[in-house]
Write a protein that holds these residues in place. Structure first.
Motif, PDB file in Angstrom:
ATOM      1  N   VAL A 285      -6.168  -2.822 -20.630  1.00 41.53           N
ATOM      2  CA  VAL A 285      -4.546  -2.543 -20.718  1.00 41.53           C
ATOM      3  C   VAL A 285      -4.118  -1.489 -19.876  1.00 41.53           C
ATOM      4  N   GLY A 286      -4.725  -0.471 -19.804  1.00 41.16           N
ATOM      5  CA  GLY A 286      -4.209   0.585 -18.807  1.00 41.16           C
ATOM      6  C   GLY A 286      -4.561  -0.023 -17.135  1.00 41.16           C
ATOM      7  N   LEU A 287      -5.646  -0.659 -16.973  1.00 38.12           N
ATOM      8  CA  LEU A 287      -5.772  -1.002 -15.728  1.00 38.12           C
ATOM      9  C   LEU A 287      -4.726  -2.261 -15.352  1.00 38.12           C
ATOM     10  N   SER A 288      -4.551  -2.977 -16.431  1.00 41.26           N
ATOM     11  CA  SER A 288      -3.405  -4.137 -16.173  1.00 41.26           C
ATOM     12  C   SER A 288      -2.073  -3.424 -15.546  1.00 41.26           C
ATOM     13  N   ILE A 289      -1.713  -2.443 -16.016  1.00 41.20           N
ATOM     14  CA  ILE A 289      -0.470  -1.654 -15.966  1.00 41.20           C
ATOM     15  C   ILE A 289      -0.651  -1.030 -14.644  1.00 41.20           C
ATOM     16  N   SER A 290      -1.686  -0.420 -14.532  1.00 40.71           N
ATOM     17  CA  SER A 290      -1.691   0.530 -13.311  1.00 40.71           C
ATOM     18  C   SER A 290      -1.936  -0.280 -11.933  1.00 40.71           C
ATOM     19  N   MET A 291      -2.380  -1.549 -12.033  1.00 41.44           N
ATOM     20  CA  MET A 291      -2.559  -2.325 -11.096  1.00 41.44           C
ATOM     21  C   MET A 291      -1.319  -3.048 -10.659  1.00 41.44           C
ATOM     22  N   ARG A 292      -0.646  -3.178 -11.553  1.00 47.66           N
ATOM     23  CA  ARG A 292       0.635  -3.925 -11.419  1.00 47.66           C
ATOM     24  C   ARG A 292       1.542  -2.829 -10.771  1.00 47.66           C
ATOM     25  N   LEU A 293       1.925  -1.763 -11.206  1.00 46.48           N
ATOM     26  CA  LEU A 293       2.760  -0.643 -10.794  1.00 46.48           C
ATOM     27  C   LEU A 293       2.325  -0.200  -9.222  1.00 46.48           C
ATOM     28  N   THR A 294       0.835   0.097  -8.945  1.00 44.02           N
ATOM     29  CA  THR A 294       0.445   0.255  -7.475  1.00 44.02           C
ATOM     30  C   THR A 294       0.863  -0.969  -6.684  1.00 44.02           C
ATOM     31  N   ASN A 295       0.658  -2.172  -7.088  1.00 40.85           N
ATOM     32  CA  ASN A 295       1.201  -3.237  -6.388  1.00 40.85           C
ATOM     33  C   ASN A 295       2.538  -3.524  -6.153  1.00 40.85           C
ATOM     34  N   MET A 296       3.493  -3.320  -7.140  1.00 41.20           N
ATOM     35  CA  MET A 296       4.798  -3.145  -6.902  1.00 41.20           C
ATOM     36  C   MET A 296       5.251  -2.081  -5.939  1.00 41.20           C
ATOM     37  N   LEU A 297       4.641  -0.790  -6.037  1.00 42.81           N
ATOM     38  CA  LEU A 297       4.966   0.223  -5.054  1.00 42.81           C
ATOM     39  C   LEU A 297       4.421  -0.369  -3.586  1.00 42.81           C
ATOM     40  N   GLY A 298       3.348  -0.799  -3.707  1.00 42.26           N
ATOM     41  CA  GLY A 298       3.038  -1.161  -2.333  1.00 42.26           C
ATOM     42  C   GLY A 298       3.733  -2.289  -1.466  1.00 42.26           C
ATOM     43  N   ASP A 299       4.173  -3.329  -2.414  1.00 41.73           N
ATOM     44  CA  ASP A 299       5.061  -4.117  -1.988  1.00 41.73           C
ATOM     45  C   ASP A 299       6.398  -3.479  -1.394  1.00 41.73           C
ATOM     46  N   ALA A 300       7.002  -2.507  -2.083  1.00 33.82           N
ATOM     47  CA  ALA A 300       8.182  -1.974  -1.849  1.00 33.82           C
ATOM     48  C   ALA A 300       7.985  -1.124  -0.550  1.00 33.82           C
ATOM     49  N   ALA A 301       6.795  -0.492  -0.369  1.00 32.92           N
ATOM     50  CA  ALA A 301       6.674   0.361   0.782  1.00 32.92           C
ATOM     51  C   ALA A 301       6.325  -0.492   2.083  1.00 32.92           C
ATOM     52  N   ALA A 302       5.684  -1.886   1.756  1.00 34.33           N
ATOM     53  CA  ALA A 302       5.738  -2.791   2.937  1.00 34.33           C
ATOM     54  C   ALA A 302       7.004  -3.345   3.477  1.00 34.33           C
ATOM     55  N   PHE A 303       7.789  -3.510   2.243  1.00 38.76           N
ATOM     56  CA  PHE A 303       9.430  -3.967   2.569  1.00 38.76           C
ATOM     57  C   PHE A 303      10.003  -2.954   3.471  1.00 38.76           C
ATOM     58  N   LEU A 304      10.060  -1.710   2.977  1.00 40.66           N
ATOM     59  CA  LEU A 304      10.649  -0.686   3.847  1.00 40.66           C
ATOM     60  C   LEU A 304      10.133  -0.496   5.040  1.00 40.66           C
ATOM     61  N   LEU A 305       8.743  -0.787   5.213  1.00 43.61           N
ATOM     62  CA  LEU A 305       8.219  -0.579   6.669  1.00 43.61           C
ATOM     63  C   LEU A 305       8.505  -1.739   7.321  1.00 43.61           C
ATOM     64  N   GLY A 306       8.483  -2.774   6.865  1.00 44.82           N
ATOM     65  CA  GLY A 306       9.006  -4.075   7.715  1.00 44.82           C
ATOM     66  C   GLY A 306      10.332  -3.908   8.071  1.00 44.82           C
ATOM     67  N   LEU A 307      11.291  -3.330   7.354  1.00 39.51           N
ATOM     68  CA  LEU A 307      12.887  -3.154   7.829  1.00 39.51           C
ATOM     69  C   LEU A 307      12.733  -2.257   8.748  1.00 39.51           C
ATOM     70  N   ALA A 308      11.816  -1.005   8.801  1.00 37.49           N
ATOM     71  CA  ALA A 308      11.932  -0.038   9.889  1.00 37.49           C
ATOM     72  C   ALA A 308      11.328  -0.583  11.057  1.00 37.49           C
ATOM     73  N   SER A 309      10.493  -1.323  11.162  1.00 40.88           N
ATOM     74  CA  SER A 309       9.855  -1.942  12.014  1.00 40.88           C
ATOM     75  C   SER A 309      10.690  -2.835  13.135  1.00 40.88           C
ATOM     76  N   ARG A 310      11.820  -3.137  12.498  1.00 44.25           N
ATOM     77  CA  ARG A 310      12.911  -4.196  13.139  1.00 44.25           C
ATOM     78  C   ARG A 310      13.472  -3.132  14.270  1.00 44.25           C
ATOM     79  N   ARG A 311      13.503  -2.012  14.175  1.00 43.16           N
ATOM     80  CA  ARG A 311      13.976  -1.171  15.219  1.00 43.16           C
ATOM     81  C   ARG A 311      12.882  -0.842  16.415  1.00 43.16           C
ATOM     82  N   TRP A 312      11.606  -0.864  15.840  1.00 42.59           N
ATOM     83  CA  TRP A 312      10.659  -0.635  16.952  1.00 42.59           C
ATOM     84  C   TRP A 312      10.206  -1.859  17.475  1.00 42.59           C
ATOM     85  N   LEU A 313      10.299  -3.008  17.064  1.00 41.74           N
ATOM     86  CA  LEU A 313       9.936  -4.310  17.731  1.00 41.74           C
ATOM     87  C   LEU A 313      11.141  -4.838  18.291  1.00 41.74           C
TER      88      LEU A 313
END
Length: 313
Positions: A285-313
């Motif tokens: 149960v704990g791993l199902s929650i921790s994997m979901r939370l870190t996946n969502m944080l990673g998705d959000a980080a990738a989204f912000l990284l993608g938006l930021a890269s629009r200025r670099w590229l």
């Protein structure tokens, strides 16, 4: 109302019922096993597990972007690696929208703005899905074998390195063969999925690259699970190979069930079912929650990284 319309409504209702049952099972397991979840001691190792898991999620998204670029090359579409990864990073967050197809629609829209024809995006997305599902279901079959009571005594700690290497080679070619057979034996279905054209099977070189990148992404997720089990919850049970197989099996079920944004609820329910015999109910149960939370944080980080890269590229 036509029979086909009724069938579509029936399938949609069945999918929603599956999502509701899975989510209900997850909530029940969470409520009943809340006290059994191992306590997390926050220190350098546990913090590293979170940070590396978030970074691992971002890495898998960027790998998928490069994978998409490789498939586009077979259609004569040239897209810079950075641009392909940027589109994937931004569009990936759309999977949390209702319907679980927002990331595909976002990829098509952003790809069109970058000069990628919609037809090329649709074809490559279909091949991408077939490849992920094909390899994912192969892992699910391995999960059934490793969890079988008959084979349990012969596979006490999962598969060894040579066995996994052989299976990996087979998985690299399996979806490519599937696309070829689909075009040969079920051309009508292939044309329907491909928008009037047969699904283009990648070249052998592209097939090897795509298969390797998908396996790299899935093994990264397995490594994240093993790391979180050991560094967050202090659980040493289950080898890396066993946990990877079981997690990918859970992931693919959440991936294919429609109506669940990002597989939320479905993946967690499957993780609890498959991981409980290996790591215990509380840790599962704990791993199902921790994997979901870190996946969502990673998705959000990738989204912000993608938006930021629009200025670099």
């Amino acid at each position: 109302m036509s029979a086909s319309r009724l069938a579509k409504i029936g399938l949609k209702l069945a999918a929603y019922a599956v999502v509701a049952l899975a989510f209900g099972y997850f909530l029940h397991a969470l409520y009943s096993r809340l006290d059994d979840i191992p306590h997390i001691h926050w220190n350098a190792r546990s913090m590293a597990a979170v940070v590396l898991s978030v970074a691992g999620t971002v890495f898998t998204i960027l790998v998928t972007g490069y994978l998409w670029r490789a498939l586009l090359k077979d259609h004569g579409v040239k897209l810079r690696p950075g641009k392909a990864m940027q589109i994937m990073a931004i569009s990936q967050f759309g999977k949390y929208l209702p319907g679980n197809i927002g990331h595909f629609a976002g990829r098509a829209a952003l790809g069109k703005a970058a000069g990628v024809p919609i037809s090329a995006t649709v074809n490559t997305v279909l091949v991408d899905i077939l490849w992920h599902v094909g390899i994912g279901f192969a892992f699910a079959a391995l999960a059934l074998l490793t969890q079988s009571q008959i084979l349990a005594e012969h596979l006490p700690d999962g598969l060894d390195v040579p066995q996994m290497a052989v299976i990996t080679v087979v998985l690299l070619f399996l979806p490519w063969i599937g696309v070829t057979l689909l075009n040969r034996w079920l051309p009508a279905l292939s044309r329907r999925l491909g928008g009037g054209h047969l699904i283009s099977a990648p070249t052998l070189k592209t097939a090897l690259v795509v298969g390797f990148l998908i396996l790299l992404g899935l093994h990264t997720l397995g490594a994240m699970l093993k790391m979180q089990a050991a560094w967050l919850f202090g659980v040493s049970a289950g080898s890396y190979y066993t946990l990877t197989i079981l997690y990918v099996a859970s992931w693919v079920i959440g991936y294919v069930v429609p109506g669940s944004p990002g597989g939320v609820g479905v993946r967690e329910a499957m993780m609890i079912l498959l991981l409980t015999p290996v790591v215990g109910a509380g840790a599962a149960v704990g791993l199902s929650i921790s994997m979901r939370l870190t996946n969502m944080l990673g998705d959000a980080a990738a989204f912000l990284l993608g938006l930021a890269s629009r200025r670099w590229l």
